[in-house]
Design a protein around this motif. Structure first.
Motif, mmCIF file in Angstrom:
data_model
loop_
_atom_site.group_PDB
_atom_site.id
_atom_site.type_symbol
_atom_site.label_atom_id
_atom_site.label_comp_id
_atom_site.label_asym_id
_atom_site.label_seq_id
_atom_site.Cartn_x
_atom_site.Cartn_y
_atom_site.Cartn_z
ATOM 1 N N UNK A 1 28.513 59.212 38.390
ATOM 2 C CA UNK A 1 28.650 58.915 36.957
ATOM 3 C C UNK A 1 30.020 58.300 36.645
ATOM 4 N N UNK A 2 31.079 58.827 37.258
ATOM 5 C CA UNK A 2 32.408 58.272 37.000
ATOM 6 C C UNK A 2 32.502 56.816 37.453
ATOM 7 N N UNK A 3 32.066 56.564 38.686
ATOM 8 C CA UNK A 3 32.171 55.193 39.208
ATOM 9 C C UNK A 3 31.256 54.245 38.434
ATOM 10 N N UNK A 4 30.039 54.755 38.085
ATOM 11 C CA UNK A 4 29.118 53.905 37.339
ATOM 12 C C UNK A 4 29.686 53.586 35.958
ATOM 13 N N UNK A 5 30.292 54.596 35.315
ATOM 14 C CA UNK A 5 30.866 54.349 33.972
ATOM 15 C C UNK A 5 32.002 53.341 34.043
ATOM 16 N N UNK A 6 32.880 53.482 35.067
ATOM 17 C CA UNK A 6 33.996 52.536 35.217
ATOM 18 C C UNK A 6 33.464 51.126 35.454
ATOM 19 N N UNK A 7 32.444 51.045 36.348
ATOM 20 C CA UNK A 7 31.886 49.718 36.642
ATOM 21 C C UNK A 7 31.192 49.125 35.413
ATOM 22 N N UNK A 8 30.402 49.930 34.711
ATOM 23 C CA UNK A 8 29.709 49.429 33.523
ATOM 24 C C UNK A 8 30.703 49.012 32.444
ATOM 25 N N UNK A 9 31.797 49.768 32.367
ATOM 26 C CA UNK A 9 32.827 49.395 31.390
ATOM 27 C C UNK A 9 33.437 48.034 31.766
ATOM 28 N N UNK A 10 33.619 47.821 33.075
ATOM 29 C CA UNK A 10 34.203 46.546 33.510
ATOM 30 C C UNK A 10 33.237 45.384 33.289
ATOM 31 N N UNK A 11 31.944 45.613 33.560
ATOM 32 C CA UNK A 11 30.946 44.523 33.450
ATOM 33 C C UNK A 11 30.515 44.253 32.021
ATOM 34 N N UNK A 12 30.940 45.135 31.121
ATOM 35 C CA UNK A 12 30.504 44.948 29.737
ATOM 36 C C UNK A 12 30.989 43.594 29.193
ATOM 37 N N UNK B 1 41.832 51.968 40.598
ATOM 38 C CA UNK B 1 41.464 52.785 41.761
ATOM 39 C C UNK B 1 42.309 54.045 41.853
ATOM 40 N N UNK B 2 43.613 53.900 41.539
ATOM 41 C CA UNK B 2 44.492 55.066 41.581
ATOM 42 C C UNK B 2 44.080 56.094 40.537
ATOM 43 N N UNK B 3 43.765 55.575 39.307
ATOM 44 C CA UNK B 3 43.326 56.507 38.267
ATOM 45 C C UNK B 3 42.015 57.186 38.668
ATOM 46 N N UNK B 4 41.146 56.371 39.284
ATOM 47 C CA UNK B 4 39.869 56.948 39.721
ATOM 48 C C UNK B 4 40.094 58.024 40.774
ATOM 49 N N UNK B 5 40.995 57.740 41.759
ATOM 50 C CA UNK B 5 41.269 58.721 42.808
ATOM 51 C C UNK B 5 41.941 59.964 42.249
ATOM 52 N N UNK B 6 42.884 59.752 41.304
ATOM 53 C CA UNK B 6 43.597 60.891 40.735
ATOM 54 C C UNK B 6 42.676 61.786 39.913
ATOM 55 N N UNK B 7 41.624 61.179 39.336
ATOM 56 C CA UNK B 7 40.685 61.959 38.544
ATOM 57 C C UNK B 7 39.469 62.401 39.349
ATOM 58 N N UNK B 8 39.426 61.998 40.614
ATOM 59 C CA UNK B 8 38.275 62.310 41.456
ATOM 60 C C UNK B 8 38.211 63.822 41.692
ATOM 61 N N UNK B 9 37.011 64.377 41.521
ATOM 62 C CA UNK B 9 36.837 65.807 41.811
ATOM 63 C C UNK B 9 36.777 66.018 43.325
ATOM 64 N N UNK B 10 37.142 67.203 43.737
ATOM 65 C CA UNK B 10 37.120 67.490 45.174
ATOM 66 C C UNK B 10 36.522 68.880 45.395
ATOM 67 N N UNK B 11 35.987 69.070 46.599
ATOM 68 C CA UNK B 11 35.421 70.369 46.989
ATOM 69 C C UNK B 11 35.887 70.675 48.403
ATOM 70 N N UNK C 1 47.252 65.955 38.882
ATOM 71 C CA UNK C 1 46.686 66.097 40.222
ATOM 72 C C UNK C 1 47.461 67.140 41.020
ATOM 73 N N UNK C 2 48.790 67.138 40.861
ATOM 74 C CA UNK C 2 49.615 68.155 41.513
ATOM 75 C C UNK C 2 49.146 69.556 41.116
ATOM 76 N N UNK C 3 48.950 69.736 39.789
ATOM 77 C CA UNK C 3 48.544 71.049 39.290
ATOM 78 C C UNK C 3 47.175 71.460 39.845
ATOM 79 N N UNK C 4 46.206 70.502 39.863
ATOM 80 C CA UNK C 4 44.856 70.806 40.371
ATOM 81 C C UNK C 4 44.913 71.193 41.846
ATOM 82 N N UNK C 5 45.716 70.486 42.627
ATOM 83 C CA UNK C 5 45.826 70.802 44.048
ATOM 84 C C UNK C 5 46.482 72.165 44.265
ATOM 85 N N UNK C 6 47.483 72.464 43.429
ATOM 86 C CA UNK C 6 48.145 73.769 43.535
ATOM 87 C C UNK C 6 47.150 74.895 43.210
#
Length: 849
Positions: free
Chosen positions: A362-373, A489-499, A576-581
């Protein structure tokens, strides 16, 4: 002449009761005559020797009948010693009228009193406690007669306040119909504060002898009642076993489909609820069933022991309800449990992965759709048709920049398609909407490619018409686009969820993040350089008054956007620092849970194994009596049950681990399933061992085996249990029998093995061994004994009637016999005759009831 007739018997023959009573009264008459003669006539010296000789003959006869006379001789009787003479008469009465009375192995007097109490128990106003005042109202005598001959006395018309009538009625009826002489006087009994005990006891003994035939019937009825009670108890135990086995099998039958249901849920919450339901099943629903299964096996063993002790055939449950059938069904249940829990955890893991991928999609699709708009509309513009040469060149450069941007977005489109493919492969529940959205993006991407190519061709056709282009804007556009894409891409990576599931994984993410932060100074230099290009363009426009309308014709990325995105990137970095901590702290907590569970499991697991081994040793070793072993085992069981809080604590830690989605633990080899199974086996083993000792006590007491014999049995068994498994194989058992003096051939040994090993497992347990040894050394009731008892109740007939059963037996046992006895078909049969012979053999398994 009576003496002569009794003296004519062959030596050693036993006189009948009638002869004994006749002899008793003849002797009493003789001595009464002597006393009367002595008291009536003065002693003559010359006759005294002859009288003493005559009396000695009488005393010799009395002695030959087994009467012991102490401190009395012919001289005391001839000399008229009334006290000594009357004492001897009472001794004779005790010998010939009372001494042979026996009720439940009591003394003659106690037995006669117990007999009177039992016979008069149903009658109101009768309370026999002694042989004096309890008989003054006469109701006791009347009750004895009415109990055995109800047609002789109308007991309902008797009154307690009319003792004279009651006594005379009893004395007259006894004399007329029962041939019992009137030894007592009603007026004397009523007028005496405490009637003579010996006189009443002598008179009552005549009633006992008159009704002795009924006493035999009562004894026979007691034997039958005892045998029937054993059979009824065993049948109730069989019914209880069948019901408990049916209920347990039905529960297993209902539970297994639930555990085998692998229908997945669409959401993590639903699967978490399934896991919670499974925990409730293990904590609340299954433990009572474990106890029921253990109790079922205990009941089965106890029932088989009781059947063996009562000489009954072994109990064979209904088809499909053997202990082995229940164990097989239980094994299937535990296998289903294991598979179900593994499936639940795998499903939760899959859904967790799916949720992560879906959010990423959903995140990548929203970013892409926003760009292609609006990109399709832009590519379809005809603005180049009316543009100037410089505008055309600008449009061409802008289009080149767009193509560069388009190529940069190719990777994102491929990522979106790859994520959608993975969601499909993992069977994501909302795959249709994901596929539709992905297809729309791909179709739009193909259309953008076609439109881009078409516009480029149009611009190239007019390229020759364009001469100049602002290189600075072009350079700005070329450098701004990749940088802008890098920031996105940096914003996308920084906001990327991780497990992650381990500290190592989160440390890897942290290292990557630190490496990214190390690139920020170079990125900032690039930003400053791009902004410097834009500033240079502004200077040129201002210097040469270029009509650029304040915008870059080659790109839509403005310095304001670059600065805004850059600021956003700087803000996302500490987040991102806080989330990783936080994730690092969570993984540390998970590691603590792993260590905490592992530390307890590494103690509890070996503890359970040690207890299992100790119980095994206790079951084959000898320490004291069986009661000592039983007490020791119960104390042992208590200590084991007291360990339950540690298991519960471990269950709590396990629940925390599952709720934290921890799927592995390198700190222990024990899983909660191992602990649960071991704990259940430990409880079952101690309960079975206690039951085995209880059955040994039951066998010992029922068969009259001494503790020394039981110790010898155990010592022999332990010696020949060479493998120390608690069982002897065939050869060890043969050697054991030979050591105990048995000398048998193959056929005899095969017969014995069929007794001790009916299931042909090739082994002999200690319980089977002591059952065999007890049968070799003890006696039991037999079918012939029960048959003989029924024959007494039937009056020596070959059949018995319904009325006779209901008269002689308690109601429930009489109806039990009536319902199961077959009709009697002999030549002497009468309507309603029942066959007690086949019924007796059926009780001991020699035929079918």
């Amino acid at each position: 002449s009576a003496w002569l007739s009794s003296g004519s018997r062959q030596h050693g023959e036993t006189p009948t009761r009638e002869e004994r009573v006749q002899n008793c009264f003849l002797i009493l008459f003789f001595f009464s005559f002597l006393i009367g003669e002595r008291l009536a006539k003065p002693e003559r010296g010359k006759m005294r020797v002859h009288k003493i000789s005559n009396v000695n003959k009488a005393l010799d006869f009395i002695a030959s009948k087994g009467v012991k006379l102490v401190s009395i001789g012919a001289e005391e009787i001839v000399d008229g010693n009334v006290k000594m003479t009357l004492g001897m008469i009472w001794t004779i009465i005790l010998r010939f009228a009372i001494q042979d009375i026996s009720v439940e192995e009591t003394s003659a007097k106690e037995g006669l009193l117990l007999w009177c109490q039992r016979k008069t128990a149903p009658y109101k106003n009768v309370n026999i406690q002694n042989f004096h005042i309890s008989w003054k109202d006469g109701l006791g005598f009347c009750a004895l007669i009415h109990r055995h001959r109800p047609e002789l006395i109308d007991y309902g018309k008797l009154r307690k306040d009319d003792p004279l009538t009651n006594l005379n009625t009893a004395f007259d009826v006894a004399e007329k119909y029962l041939d019992i002489p009137k030894m007592l006087d009603a007026e004397d009994i009523i007028g005496t504060l405490r009637p003579d005990e010996k006189a009443i006891m002598t008179y009552v003994s005549c009633y006992y002898h008159a009704f002795s035939g009924a006493q035999k019937a009562e004894t026979a009825a007691n034997r039958i009642c005892k045998v029937l009670a054993v059979n009824q108890e065993n049948e109730q135990l069989m019914e209880d076993y069948e019901k408990l086995a049916s209920d347990l099998l039905e529960w297993i039958r209902r539970t297994i489909p639930w555990l085998e249901n692998r229908a997945p849920e669409n959401t993590m919450q639903a699967m978490q609820q399934k896991l919670e339901d499974f925990r409730d099943y293990r904590r609340l629903h299954k433990p009572p069933k474990v106890q029921e299964k253990c109790q079922l096996e205990i009941n089965f063993n106890t029932l088989q022991t009781k059947l063996r002790l009562s000489n009954r055939p072994a109990f064979m449950p209904s088809e499909g309800k053997m202990v082995s059938d229940i164990n097989n069904a239980w094994g299937g249940l535990e296998q289903a449990e294991k598979g179900y829990e593994e499936w639940l955890l795998n499903e939760i893991r899959r859904l967790e992965r799916l949720d992560h991928l879906a959010e990423k999609f959903r995140q990548k699709a929203s970013i892409h759709e926003s760009w292609t708009d609006g990109k399709e509309a832009m590519l379809q513009q005809k603005d180049y048709e009316t543009a100037t040469l410089s505008e055309i060149k600008a449009l061409l450069k802008k289009h080149e920049a767009f193509e560069s941007d388009l190529a940069a977005h190719q990777d994102r489109v491929e990522q979106i398609a790859a994520i959608a493919q993975e969601l499909n492969e993992l069977d994501y529940y909302d795959s249709p909407s994901v596929n539709a959205r992905c297809q729309k993006i791909c179709d739009q991407w193909d259309n953008l490619g076609a439109l881009t190519q078409k516009r480029r061709e149009a611009l190239e056709r007019t390229e020759k018409l364009l001469e100049t282009i602002d290189q600075l804007y072009l350079e700005y556009a070329k450098r701004a686009a990749p940088f802008n894409n890098w920031m996105e891409g940096a914003m996308e990576d920084l906001q990327d969820t991780f497990i992650v599931h381990t500290i190592e994984e989160i440390q890897g993410l942290t290292t990557a993040h630190e490496q990214f932060k190390a690139t920020l100074p170079d990125a900032d230099k690039e930003r400053q350089a791009i902004l410097g290009i834009h500033n240079e363009v502004s200077k040129i426009v201002q210097t040469y008054h270029v009509n650029m309308a304040g915008t870059n014709p080659y790109t839509t990325i403005t310095p304001h956007e670059i600065n805004g995105k850059w600021e956003h990137v700087r803000q996302l970095v500490p987040r991102r620092d806080q989330a990783l901590m936080e994730e690092h702290a969570r993984q540390q907590q998970n590691e603590r849970l792993r260590k905490q569970f592992g530390a307890q499991a590494n103690v509890i697991g070996p503890w359970i194994q040690t207890k299992m081994e100790e119980i095994g040793r206790i079951s084959i070793e000898m320490h004291g009596t069986l009661e000592d072993q039983l007490n020791h085992l119960r104390q042992y069981e208590k200590s084991i049950v007291n360990y339950k809080p540690k298991i519960d604590q471990l269950e709590g830690d396990h629940q925390q681990i599952q709720e934290a989605l921890i799927f592995d633990n390198k700190h222990t080899n024990y899983t909660m399933e191992h602990i649960r199974v071991g704990w259940e086996q430990l409880l079952t083993t101690i309960a079975r061992t206690i039951n085995e000792v209880e059955n040994q006590i039951l066998t010992r007491d029922a068969k009259g085996i001494s503790q020394e014999q039981m110790n010898e049995f155990r010592a022999s068994f332990n010696h020949f249990d060479r493998k120390k498994t608690g069982m002897m194989d065939c050869e060890d058992f043969r050697a054991c029998l030979i050591s105990m003096g048995y000398n048998m051939g193959e056929a005899e040994f095969a017969r014995i093995m069929s007794i001790v090993d009916p299931n042909r497992l090739g082994v002999v347990t200690f319980q089977a061994f002591i059952d065999f040894m007890s049968r070799e050394t003890a006696d039991t009731d037999t079918a012939d004994q029960v048959m003989a008892s029924f024959k007494i109740l039937a009056g020596d007939k070959n059949y018995i009637t319904v009325d006779e059963l209901r008269r002689e037996l308690p109601p429930d046992q009489a109806e039990y016999c009536i319902a199961r006895m077959a009709p009697y078909n002999g030549r002497d049969a009468v309507p309603g005759a029942l066959d007690y012979m086949s019924f007796s053999t059926a009780l001991y398994g020699e035929s079918d009831l």
